[in-house]
Every structure is written in C-alpha cells, then in structure tokens.
Design an enzyme around this catalytic site. Structure first.
Site, PDB file in Angstrom:
ATOM      1  N   ASP A  53      65.947  46.775 149.921  1.00 54.97           N
ATOM      2  CA  ASP A  53      64.651  47.057 150.560  1.00 54.97           C
ATOM      3  C   ASP A  53      64.585  48.554 150.857  1.00 54.97           C
ATOM      4  O   ASP A  53      65.500  49.295 150.493  1.00 54.97           O
ATOM      5  CB  ASP A  53      64.464  46.193 151.826  1.00 54.97           C
ATOM      6  CG  ASP A  53      62.993  45.914 152.088  1.00 54.97           C
ATOM      7  OD1 ASP A  53      62.246  46.879 152.360  1.00 54.97           O
ATOM      8  OD2 ASP A  53      62.576  44.739 152.023  1.00 54.97           O
TER       9      ASP A  53
ATOM     10  N   GLU B 149      52.280  42.989 147.239  1.00 62.25           N
ATOM     11  CA  GLU B 149      51.408  42.733 146.087  1.00 62.25           C
ATOM     12  C   GLU B 149      50.539  43.960 145.805  1.00 62.25           C
ATOM     13  O   GLU B 149      49.352  44.016 146.178  1.00 62.25           O
ATOM     14  CB  GLU B 149      50.538  41.499 146.409  1.00 62.25           C
ATOM     15  CG  GLU B 149      49.745  40.947 145.241  1.00 62.25           C
ATOM     16  CD  GLU B 149      50.576  40.144 144.272  1.00 62.25           C
ATOM     17  OE1 GLU B 149      51.805  40.326 144.221  1.00 62.25           O
ATOM     18  OE2 GLU B 149      49.994  39.339 143.540  1.00 62.25           O
TER      19      GLU B 149
ATOM     20  N   SER C 250      52.081  37.000 142.800  1.00 63.44           N
ATOM     21  CA  SER C 250      51.375  35.716 142.758  1.00 63.44           C
ATOM     22  C   SER C 250      50.031  35.820 142.051  1.00 63.44           C
ATOM     23  O   SER C 250      49.464  34.807 141.683  1.00 63.44           O
ATOM     24  CB  SER C 250      51.189  35.154 144.167  1.00 63.44           C
ATOM     25  OG  SER C 250      50.983  36.165 145.100  1.00 63.44           O
TER      26      SER C 250
ATOM     27  N   MET D 235      59.557  36.361 150.759  1.00 64.25           N
ATOM     28  CA  MET D 235      59.963  35.744 149.498  1.00 64.25           C
ATOM     29  C   MET D 235      61.352  36.211 149.061  1.00 64.25           C
ATOM     30  O   MET D 235      62.204  35.404 148.696  1.00 64.25           O
ATOM     31  CB  MET D 235      58.939  36.055 148.389  1.00 64.25           C
ATOM     32  CG  MET D 235      57.567  35.520 148.653  1.00 64.25           C
ATOM     33  SD  MET D 235      57.532  33.737 148.932  1.00 64.25           S
ATOM     34  CE  MET D 235      57.799  33.115 147.287  1.00 64.25           C
TER      35      MET D 235
ATOM     36  N   HIS E 196      57.573  33.259 139.253  1.00 63.60           N
ATOM     37  CA  HIS E 196      56.728  33.017 140.431  1.00 63.60           C
ATOM     38  C   HIS E 196      57.301  31.877 141.283  1.00 63.60           C
ATOM     39  O   HIS E 196      57.287  30.721 140.876  1.00 63.60           O
ATOM     40  CB  HIS E 196      55.303  32.678 139.947  1.00 63.60           C
ATOM     41  CG  HIS E 196      54.327  32.451 141.052  1.00 63.60           C
ATOM     42  ND1 HIS E 196      53.177  31.727 140.895  1.00 63.60           N
ATOM     43  CD2 HIS E 196      54.330  32.851 142.349  1.00 63.60           C
ATOM     44  CE1 HIS E 196      52.517  31.684 142.035  1.00 63.60           C
ATOM     45  NE2 HIS E 196      53.190  32.349 142.927  1.00 63.60           N
TER      46      HIS E 196
HETATM   47  P1  NAD Z   1      56.503  40.622 152.400  1.00 55.53           P
HETATM   48  O1  NAD Z   1      55.493  41.539 152.931  1.00 55.53           O
HETATM   49  O2  NAD Z   1      57.057  39.593 153.304  1.00 55.53           O
HETATM   50  O3  NAD Z   1      57.743  41.439 151.828  1.00 55.53           O
HETATM   51  C1  NAD Z   1      57.647  42.559 151.016  1.00 55.53           C
HETATM   52  C2  NAD Z   1      58.915  43.357 151.168  1.00 55.53           C
HETATM   53  O4  NAD Z   1      58.929  44.394 150.192  1.00 55.53           O
HETATM   54  C3  NAD Z   1      59.065  44.041 152.541  1.00 55.53           C
HETATM   55  O5  NAD Z   1      60.293  43.687 153.116  1.00 55.53           O
HETATM   56  C4  NAD Z   1      59.002  45.521 152.209  1.00 55.53           C
HETATM   57  O6  NAD Z   1      59.796  46.320 153.070  1.00 55.53           O
HETATM   58  C5  NAD Z   1      59.573  45.505 150.789  1.00 55.53           C
HETATM   59  N1  NAD Z   1      59.259  46.726 150.079  1.00 55.53           N
HETATM   60  C6  NAD Z   1      58.141  47.450 150.081  1.00 55.53           C
HETATM   61  N2  NAD Z   1      58.313  48.544 149.315  1.00 55.53           N
HETATM   62  C7  NAD Z   1      59.541  48.529 148.824  1.00 55.53           C
HETATM   63  C8  NAD Z   1      60.314  49.376 147.988  1.00 55.53           C
HETATM   64  N3  NAD Z   1      59.794  50.516 147.515  1.00 55.53           N
HETATM   65  N4  NAD Z   1      61.576  49.015 147.692  1.00 55.53           N
HETATM   66  C9  NAD Z   1      62.103  47.883 148.182  1.00 55.53           C
HETATM   67  N5  NAD Z   1      61.440  47.050 148.987  1.00 55.53           N
HETATM   68  C10 NAD Z   1      60.171  47.357 149.300  1.00 55.53           C
HETATM   69  O7  NAD Z   1      55.862  39.969 151.104  1.00 55.53           O
HETATM   70  P2  NAD Z   1      56.154  38.554 150.449  1.00 55.53           P
HETATM   71  O8  NAD Z   1      55.270  37.548 151.052  1.00 55.53           O
HETATM   72  O9  NAD Z   1      57.615  38.329 150.410  1.00 55.53           O
HETATM   73  O10 NAD Z   1      55.612  38.786 148.980  1.00 55.53           O
HETATM   74  C11 NAD Z   1      56.305  39.540 148.033  1.00 55.53           C
HETATM   75  C12 NAD Z   1      55.733  39.287 146.662  1.00 55.53           C
HETATM   76  O11 NAD Z   1      55.816  37.892 146.378  1.00 55.53           O
HETATM   77  C13 NAD Z   1      54.286  39.648 146.500  1.00 55.53           C
HETATM   78  O12 NAD Z   1      54.073  40.152 145.217  1.00 55.53           O
HETATM   79  C14 NAD Z   1      53.559  38.343 146.703  1.00 55.53           C
HETATM   80  O13 NAD Z   1      52.314  38.303 146.044  1.00 55.53           O
HETATM   81  C15 NAD Z   1      54.536  37.398 146.053  1.00 55.53           C
HETATM   82  N6  NAD Z   1      54.443  35.995 146.479  1.00 55.53           N
HETATM   83  C16 NAD Z   1      54.249  35.700 147.778  1.00 55.53           C
HETATM   84  C17 NAD Z   1      54.188  34.373 148.174  1.00 55.53           C
HETATM   85  C18 NAD Z   1      54.011  34.001 149.610  1.00 55.53           C
HETATM   86  O14 NAD Z   1      53.750  32.827 149.899  1.00 55.53           O
HETATM   87  N7  NAD Z   1      54.152  34.915 150.524  1.00 55.53           N
HETATM   88  C19 NAD Z   1      54.344  33.361 147.219  1.00 55.53           C
HETATM   89  C20 NAD Z   1      54.563  33.708 145.895  1.00 55.53           C
HETATM   90  C21 NAD Z   1      54.623  35.035 145.532  1.00 55.53           C
END
Ligand code: NAD
Length: 743
Positions: free
Chosen positions: A358, A417, A444, A339, A465
């Site tokens: 990150d 999440e 989410s 995201m 979101h």
């Molecule tokens: P992801 O696992 O692809 O990415 C998460 C990222 O966060 C990773 O790159 C990780 O290294 C980084 N991270 C972890 N700890 C960290 C820190 N202390 N400092 C900086 N970076 C850190 O996850 P995603 O799918 O991108 O989801 C991220 C958020 O978006 C979640 O809360 C999820 O619920 C929400 N979301 C996801 C979707 C989806 O379809 N995947 C849709 C809407 C919302």
C-alpha cells in the site's frame, strides 16, 4: 449372479459379503447398474436358503457411497421447452422406477435374514439410505473424513430410498427434521450418539464386527417391525410436543424460503404423513413425494447448476487446454483496503506467500490486521490451531516497497477505482515483474481493454473480479481483455482454483457480466419506487422472488453514492441525458441533499442500528415520493416477482448476444454466486429454460415490455431461440458437454 458394481462372496457359514465397488470410479454412487445389482443381491439373499445373512461394505478407500448418481440424473436436466407430459402421466410412469430401490431395500429389511453394514468412510444420500435398511451398522472410529447425511434437499431433491421414513423412526422426528430439511452431515460419533449406527470400531475391524453380529443374530428385524414399536419422542399428530415441532418447522420454512423450494415443502409433508402409518405405506408415500420433487423444474435446475456445473467449474472446466498448471510461489496484492486485505487473507489461507503493498507500511499493515482478526476469531472458536494461524500470518508480508514482489507469478491490483491511478500502478508493477507474470485488476467497472493500454504486455493483463467479503464469497469473475492471452487466462483460472474459489470467464464490457446484470435488480426496485409502490412491498416481493435481499437494501449495501456514480458514468459513456430522469434525481436527492449514502453511513433507504443491521425503512422516503400502491394482492405480487427476475434474465440474454458471456453454465453459476439470483431456479439461464420454457419466457418479457418499457423487450437472440425451441443450454452449451439434452 452377474454383478458389475459389487464383489460377491459367501463364506462356509453361509454369510454373504457384498463389497460395493463401482469399476473405474474413486467413489461409489448409485448408478442405474448399481441399483440393478442391489435388486439382484436382495433377491439372492431372500430366496437362497443356503445364505444365512448379509454383510455390506465398500471396496473404496473414500467411503461406502456418495448417493444417487447425479451425473445420470443431470443428463435429464436440460431442454428448452417444458415437457409435454402431464404431471400425472409422469408420476404414473415414474412410480415403478422411483419405488424400485425403495421397495427392494424394504424386501431386504424384511427377508428374515440379518443384514449388517460396515461403514469405513462417507455414506451420504442414497448411500446412507441403503445402510439404514440394514439391521446393524458398524462405523469406523478412526477416519476423520467420515461423514453421514442426507444432503438431497440442498440440491432440490428428497431422499427417496427410505431416508425420510427410517431416520425419524430411528432417531425421532425432532432430531430427524433438521437433518433432512437442511441436509447437514454428521460424524460417526454423532451417528452413534443418535443411534444411527450401532457400533464404532477401527476401520480394519468393521467388516469382521458386522459379520460377527450377523452370525450372532440369525433372525434380525428392524425396530419398526417389532411388536409394540413406538417412534422415539412420539409422532406429531399424537404428541403435542412433536406436533409443535412440526408446526414450527413449517413456519420457519415458510419464513425462510417463501415456498420457493418444493423439496423442503415435500420433505415436511412426507415425514408428517409417513410417520403416522406403518412403514410400508410410509415408503410408498415417500416415493410419491420423491417423484413429485424430482419432476419439478426446480430440482432439475438445481442439480444441474448447484451440483454438476459447480463441480465442473470447480475443476477448471473453462480453462484453456495446453498450458502447464501454475504452482504459485509468490503473489502480490496492491492496495490493502477492503478488497486487497481480503484477497491477501484467502491467498495466505491457501498457503501462498503473499506480498501486500500500500502507499505506506502502516497502510499495508492495517490491511494485514484484517487477516489477524480473522485468524484470531478462528483460533478462539477452535476452527484453527494457533500454529496454523501463525503460519498463515507469516505468509503475508506487508510493505510499501514494490521491490518486495520481485519474482511474483501474479499481481492482483485492488487500489481505488480510478483509471489514472490504476495505469500508474500497472507501470510501477511491471517495472519489477518478470516477463511471464500476470497482472490482474480487481476493478469492478472499468473495462479491462482500456486499463490494459497502460501495460507494456497487454497479453498478460486480465480482470480478476472478487466479491465482498472476499473470504466468504465463492465466486471470482475472470474478465478477458481484447489482447489477453490464453496462457494468462489459464494462469488466472489456476489462481482462482488455488484459492479454492469458483471461476467464471467473461469477455470485457462495462460492468462485465455480474455487475451489469445485478444492477438491473436494484434499478427495477427504483422503478417500482418511482411508480409509487410502497417500499416495504418492493422489499418483501424481492425476497419472495428468491433474492437474498430486497432491492433497496442491496442498493444500500452497495452504497447509494456508488450507484449514483455508476449510473452517471454509464449515462455519460452511452450518451444518455439524465437531467429529466426521475429515478436518478431521486437518488441524487438522497445522496447529495440528505447524505443518505447507504449502510456505511448508517442511513440510506433504511435506517441502521449500531451493528449495521437495518432497523426500519426510512419513513421520509414518502415525503419525496407519493405512495400510490400500499397493498399487495397475490396478482400484484406475482407481477412484481416476474418483473424482478425477468428483467435480470433479459439482461443476461443481452450479455450473450454481445458476447460478454459465452457459456450457460458460467452465466447460471455467476448469477447465483455473485448476486444471489433466486437459487431454486438454477440461475438466470435455467430460469428461462426450465422454469418458464423459452417461448413462454419471451411472451412474458414482451408482455412486461408493453406494459413497463423496453428494458424488458426480448432481444433478437431470445426471439431466435424461441423460434427454434432452443434454451440457453442448447445454444451456449458448456464446453465439453453434450449440446442438446432431452427434457
Ligand atoms: P478501498 O478504498 O478499501 O482500498 C483501496 C486501497 O488502495 C487503499 O488502502 C489505498 O491506500 C490503496 N492505494 C491507493 N493508492 C495506492 C497506491 N498508489 N499504491 C498502493 N496502494 C494504493 O477500496 P476497495 O473497496 O478495496 O476497492 C479496491 C478495488 O476493488 C476497486 O477497483 C474497486 O472497484 C474494486 N472492487 C471493490 C469491491 C467492493 O465491494 N468494495 C468489489 C469488487 C471490486
């Protein structure tokens, strides 16, 4: 003549010049008044012997005309109850009105005097239809924004001022069909190549060229009024090639839309029938189909949602007033995963300097690579210049250092999440951010008010979101926590508009609005599976109901492990015991015993090929579940379709009752853009208001509840609305619009 929307002048040679210029508007549309003026102009040109010909042009820099005034049409698009008039009564009542512009343009075309049209900017819908009724069209060759087209079908309408009859007679049925069915626009050069315009010229010369043509051609006729005229390429009932095109178009339409879009169906019939007869009869056929289409609830619903509401929300209609607009100088994105990487890209694309953070510089760089790949693709396809691509990428700073986002106006958090992790990130970010900066979480599912507890200024904390893939999904759901301030909301809406997406605003709750309601679609699919309905039936019926994917395929896309986690988390939060819940047990078996977690693993309800495309439904589903229903007669199909859509709409009503959502327009647009709720319905609220009518909807939901369970049971709100004959648009009218609109 007493014209309001045209300027009028007749030169000493008797050449009249009518300049379309609706007062107080930046763009001309065919308002009722404009149509009345076209009728008056036609009468004058046809009956005044001193007038030798007519040139039509526009007084607006933006173009000639954007088409029908959908704002006027939209006023008729509300109402909680279905109209009491029969379709026949409506047709009869509306034929004269529907034919007034159509018949007038035909009079102009056959008045014996030449009519030329100078087109310096866009001519869409009715605007292009007016132009097509002239005998000669000169278009500007120096306006890159110029576009022509008949986009009516995109909002559930049919071109009703001669477009379905003149365009195929001009360019042939084969070329005209996709243009009218899909409503895509085309450029001046393309128009010239097809023969839609006769001449290209610099904008400063189009009127003079049109005039010169009128002077040189004192007796003009449309090609189809000339003796021996033949439709280019032939007509479907006589030419096997064109006949095949029409048959193919029918098949493609059925396979893509399942008959859910009356406009496209009517357009095909209208062209097929109209092209076989002389144009006068063809135009009358068109008006009949136009009225039939316009009177359909689908057209009303689509105009309201896909045009009017989209436009309003796109201009920030739900933004609180009294807060200065924010121009974003820097925005930080924390978490460069799926995201965060997409969010960084859309920000940079909008020209906003972006800091992507990150856990390590490498992880952040990996996130930036996502933008690199998208830019490379655009550059290789000629959609973006190399310089623009480089400039976009230069706006993204990949880092592991929080100090880099000092001075950011806003932060979007997109880490895993996990509540504790998000709390830690909030504190870390706030240590470097200025006092006015907004902290937006892309969670989410986690309630915003709970996450805001980690913040030392919860008024600046909000949910922002996004949907995946970020660069393709047009919606952003903004979630207000208990303490979120209006200023924070205003800034967040400014942000969403700045990155050219459509914001809806909702209040806090588990799953917010979109995830909560969308989940009912996938869960209903699981219920059906549990009842022993063959998976292929579930999938086909979901698509036939208008959903973009079958419920099982969507579940695979979301991830069955995620679905299991969310189901368990929700049950825990609400004190439900899942031990004996067959659906959850089946999901657990798939995920935990079989490792079938969905598309990402190449296996879920479906098996997937190397490209991630579903290759087949997994046959072994039947081993765990007994298939009891493996045929789908029409009555069952209708029942299942209703279950899918009614279930979602009942959940939307619950969100309204609980105050999660407060504006029918947000609910409709959110349902279409976030989870693809059958777009021909205009969204969940319009589905209730216009496709069913509130009383009929409540009766159907009660029937389904008696048969399948209380998840369908209408809540108090729905019953109250039914008792009062109010729809969602009456009860929760969009802010700043009239509450009750006549059906
Ligand atoms: P992801 O696992 O692809 O990415 C998460 C990222 O966060 C990773 O790159 C990780 O290294 C980084 N991270 C972890 N700890 C960290 C820190 N202390 N400092 C900086 N970076 C850190 O996850 P995603 O799918 O991108 O989801 C991220 C958020 O978006 C979640 O809360 C999820 O619920 C929400 N979301 C996801 C979707 C989806 O379809 N995947 C849709 C809407 C919302």
């Amino acid at each position: 003549m007493n014209l309001e929307t045209f300027k009028w002048d007749v030169d000493p040679d008797g050449i009249a010049h009518a300049i379309f210029d609706v007062p107080g508007r930046s763009m001309n549309t065919l308002t009722g008044r404009a149509v009345a003026d076209i009728i008056a102009i036609t009468k004058e040109v046809a009956t005044n012997d001193a007038i030798k010909g007519l040139v039509l042009s526009s007084g607006k820099a933006s173009g000639f005309c954007a088409g029908a005034d959908l704002g006027e049409m939209g006023d008729r698009a509300g109402g909680a109850e279905k109209t009491k008039k029969s379709v026949d009564e409506l047709k009869k009542e509306q034929f004269d009105a529907g034919f007034s512009l159509n018949g007038t343009l035909r009079k102009l075309e056959t008045c014996g005097k030449p009519v030329a049209v100078a087109l310096n900017g866009l001519a869409l819908g009715g605007g292009l239809e007016v132009a097509l009724a002239g005998h000669y069209r000169v278009a500007a060759n120096d306006n890159p924004k110029l576009q022509f087209g008949l986009p009516e079908a995109k909002i559930g309408l049919l071109p009703g001022a001669g477009g379905t009859q003149r365009l195929p007679r001009l360019v042939g049925v084969q070329a005209a069909l996709p243009l009218i069915l899909q409503g895509e626009s085309f450029t001046a050069e393309q128009a010239k190549a097809m023969g839609v315009v006769n001449e290209l010229a610099p904008s400063s010369e189009t009127v003079a060229r049109a005039k010169a043509w009128v002077k040189a051609n004192p007796k003009a006729k449309a090609p189809w009024d000339e003796k021996g005229y033949k439709v280019p390429g032939g007509v479907p009932h006589k030419s096997p090639g064109v006949g095949q095109v029409a048959t193919m178009a029918n098949m493609m339409l059925a396979s893509k839309t399942y008959g859910n879009f009356p406009a496209q169906k009517n357009i095909l019939s209208c062209i097929y029938e109209g092209i076989q007869v002389p144009i006068d009869a063809g135009l009358r056929i068109e008006t009949r189909y136009f009225i039939n289409t316009q009177q359909r609830p689908e057209a009303k619903a689509m105009i309201r949602s896909l045009f009017l509401s989209m436009q309003e929300l796109g201009k920030g209609a739900n933004r609180p007033a009294g807060h200065p607009k924010t121009e974003f100088k820097k925005i930080a994105v924390i978490g460069a995963g799926l995201m965060g990487a997409g969010i960084a890209y859309v920000q940079a694309k909008a020209g906003i300097p972006t800091v992507l953070v990150d856990v390590s510089k490498e992880a952040a760089e990996k996130g930036k690579q996502y933008s690199v790949r998208l830019v490379e693709k655009d550059v290789s396809r000629g959609k973006m210049t190399k310089e623009k691509g480089d400039a976009l990428l230069a706006l993204i700073t990949a880092t592991d250092n929080y100090d880099d986002f000092k001075g950011a106006d806003l932060v979007v958090e997109a880490v895993y999440e996990n509540e504790q992790l998000k709390a830690k990130i909030t504190k870390q970010a706030e240590a470097v951010l200025g006092d006015d900066a907004v902290f937006g979480s892309n969670t989410s599912t986690l309630p915003i008010t709970g996450l805001a507890k980690a913040s030392k200024r919860p008024a600046n904390f909000i949910g922002i979101h996004f949907f995946s893939p970020v660069e393709r999904m047009g919606l952003v759901e903004i979630i207000k926590g208990k303490e979120t301030s209006e200023a924070t909301l205003a800034k967040s809406i400014d942000y969403v508009l700045a990155i050219r997406k459509t914001p809806i605003v909702v209040n806090d709750s588990r799953g917010f609005y979109t995830s909560r309601c969308f989940g009912t679609y996938t869960r209903e699919g699981m219920e059906m599976l549990g009842e022993g309905i063959k998976p292929a039936i579930i999938e086909n019926v979901g698509r036939q109901a208008g959903m973009p994917m079958g419920a099982l395929e969507v579940s695979d896309s979301v991830g069955l492990d995620t679905a299991l986690k969310v189901t368990r988390a929700m049950a825990e939060a609400t004190g439900i015991d899942l031990q004996a819940d067959e659906r959850t047990n089946f999901l657990a078996w798939l995920v935990e015993d079989q490792g079938r977690v969905g598309r990402k693993a190449g296996k879920g309800f479906y098996d997937y090929d190397e490209k991630g495309k579903p290759s087949r439904l997994w046959p072994d589903i039947n081993k765990q579940l007994e298939i009891k229903i493996d045929e789908c007669p029409p009555a069952l199909k209708k029942e299942l379709m209703n279950r899918f859509l009614v279930r979602q709409a009942v959940e939307v009503a619950r969100c309204f009752e609980e105050g999660v959502i407060t504006d029918a327009r947000d609910a409709d647009i959110g349902s279409i853009l976030a989870w693809g709720f059958a777009p021909f319905t205009g969204g969940c609220c319009s589905y209730v208001d216009l496709i069913w009518g509130i009383k009929e909807f409540v009766a159907e939901a009660d029937r389904l509840a008696d048969k399948y369970g209380d998840r369908f049971r209408p809540n108090k709100l729905l019953r109250d609305m039914a008792a009062k004959g109010e729809g969602f648009y009456d009860r929760f009218p969009p802010a700043g619009t009239k509450a009750k609109v006549a059906a």
